[in-house]
Design a protein around this motif. Structure first.
Motif, PDB file in Angstrom:
ATOM      1  N   SER A 227      -2.527  -8.322  -0.851  1.00 22.00           N
ATOM      2  CA  SER A 227      -1.929  -8.368  -2.190  1.00 22.00           C
ATOM      3  C   SER A 227      -2.696  -7.515  -3.191  1.00 22.00           C
ATOM      4  O   SER A 227      -2.132  -7.105  -4.212  1.00 22.00           O
ATOM      5  N   LEU A 228      -3.960  -7.230  -2.927  1.00 21.61           N
ATOM      6  CA  LEU A 228      -4.775  -6.471  -3.874  1.00 21.61           C
ATOM      7  C   LEU A 228      -4.477  -4.970  -3.833  1.00 21.61           C
ATOM      8  O   LEU A 228      -4.488  -4.293  -4.854  1.00 21.61           O
ATOM      9  N   GLY A 229      -4.278  -4.444  -2.642  1.00 21.71           N
ATOM     10  CA  GLY A 229      -3.903  -3.040  -2.519  1.00 21.71           C
ATOM     11  C   GLY A 229      -5.043  -2.048  -2.527  1.00 21.71           C
ATOM     12  O   GLY A 229      -4.855  -0.885  -2.161  1.00 21.71           O
ATOM     13  N   ASP A 230      -6.247  -2.472  -2.945  1.00 20.12           N
ATOM     14  CA  ASP A 230      -7.379  -1.535  -2.995  1.00 20.12           C
ATOM     15  C   ASP A 230      -8.647  -2.189  -2.457  1.00 20.12           C
ATOM     16  O   ASP A 230      -9.750  -1.857  -2.865  1.00 20.12           O
ATOM     17  N   ALA A 231      -8.478  -3.120  -1.515  1.00 19.42           N
ATOM     18  CA  ALA A 231      -9.606  -3.940  -1.077  1.00 19.42           C
ATOM     19  C   ALA A 231      -9.993  -3.668   0.373  1.00 19.42           C
ATOM     20  O   ALA A 231      -9.215  -3.137   1.160  1.00 19.42           O
ATOM     21  N   MET A 232     -11.222  -4.054   0.705  1.00 20.13           N
ATOM     22  CA  MET A 232     -11.692  -4.161   2.074  1.00 20.13           C
ATOM     23  C   MET A 232     -12.369  -5.520   2.189  1.00 20.13           C
ATOM     24  O   MET A 232     -12.488  -6.259   1.215  1.00 20.13           O
ATOM     25  N   LEU A 233     -12.801  -5.860   3.383  1.00 19.06           N
ATOM     26  CA  LEU A 233     -13.430  -7.150   3.627  1.00 19.06           C
ATOM     27  C   LEU A 233     -14.885  -6.967   4.032  1.00 19.06           C
ATOM     28  O   LEU A 233     -15.254  -5.949   4.635  1.00 19.06           O
TER      29      LEU A 233
END
Length: 268
Positions: A227-233
């Motif tokens: 849902s964020l679109g610009d994230a990694m984990l």
């Protein structure tokens, strides 16, 4: 932090799906990218070297082909150690397909033998020409265990390196409610993640945020990240409760498979 990103490839499209992510990180940080091709027979080196050189040139990277008759993971770690400040970034499986659980045999072997975190991406059979967005947020799932929190220092430094924000998340499984409309444990969990986010910001000098998610962690975390679109984990391979299962960790493996983003991971 890192001066070079080392991307092992094997000639397959699956293995090369890490390349756009690595080059996007390199553009944001000024790091160089090296594509590493490993062959077991010197007779195959010339063709493999030509292929990796052309692929590397197409993305402004260095191409490197070496002969290694032992395990590929050993050769990857040796090349990473040869150049200080190298980040290994690899697809979770390549030519051989989904080899060992979700992580793939080579990625898992590199992870087991590495003292540093590695960046792993689960390739998708559906290829996309869409550009990889700049990473703006690093989602760090925590569950209160020392195992899950052991990734925090590396995640915070990674965020500073990228100019990204840390988002600390915790997940509440469905449980009986204390009162209508109030999920049990929300107050305690909010206090925990807010406190950890504040501590990380103060200790490492990085912008932070926090969220309490609800549901099965293996579904809630990937859904939130997408849902964020610009994230990694950034997460360890196991922790407490839902984050503690098998070698690769069922929650980490599910997030790697379902979130569609690179995962910075390490063994705790």
């Amino acid at each position: 932090m890192y001066k070079r990103i080392l991307v092992p490839v094997d000639g397959s499209e699956f293995a090369e799906q890490m390349i756009p992510h690595a080059t996007a990180i390199a553009r944001a940080t000024g790091a160089s990218v090296t594509l590493l091709r490993i062959v077991s027979d010197a007779a195959d080196q010339a063709d493999a070297r030509d292929h990796v050189a052309k692929r590397a040139e197409s993305v402004g990277a260095e191409g490197l082909c070496i002969v290694a008759r032992g395990e590929a993971a050993d050769a990857i770690r040796a090349e990473a150690e040869r150049v200080p400040d190298t980040l290994v970034a690899l697809s979770s499986h390549g030519r051989s397909g989904a080899a060992e659980a979700i992580f793939g045999s080579v990625a898992l072997d590199v992870l087991r033998g590495s003292r540093a975190p590695i960046l792993v991406f689960r390739p998708d059979s559906r290829t996309s020409a869409a550009p990889v967005p700049k990473i703006g947020r690093i989602v760090v799932p925590l569950d209160g265990s020392k195992e899950s929190e052991s990734i925090v220092p590396q995640a915070a430094e990674f965020a500073k390196w990228l100019g990204a924000r840390i988002v600390v998340v915790s997940v509440l499984d469905p449980s009986p409610r204390l009162a209508p409309g109030i999920p049990a444990g929300d107050v305690q969990e909010s206090s925990y993640v807010h406190g950890r986010a504040t501590d990380i910001a103060q200790r490492y000098g990085v912008a932070t945020g926090w969220e309490v998610l609800h549901g099965d962690p293996k579904e809630a975390i990937p859904q939130f990240v997408r849902s964020l679109g610009d994230a990694m984990l950034a997460m360890t391979t196991h922790g407490r409760s839902a984050l503690r299962t098998v070698v690769a960790g069922s929650c980490t493996a599910s997030c790697l498979r379902e979130a569609g983003v690179p995962v910075l991971t390490r063994l705790p």
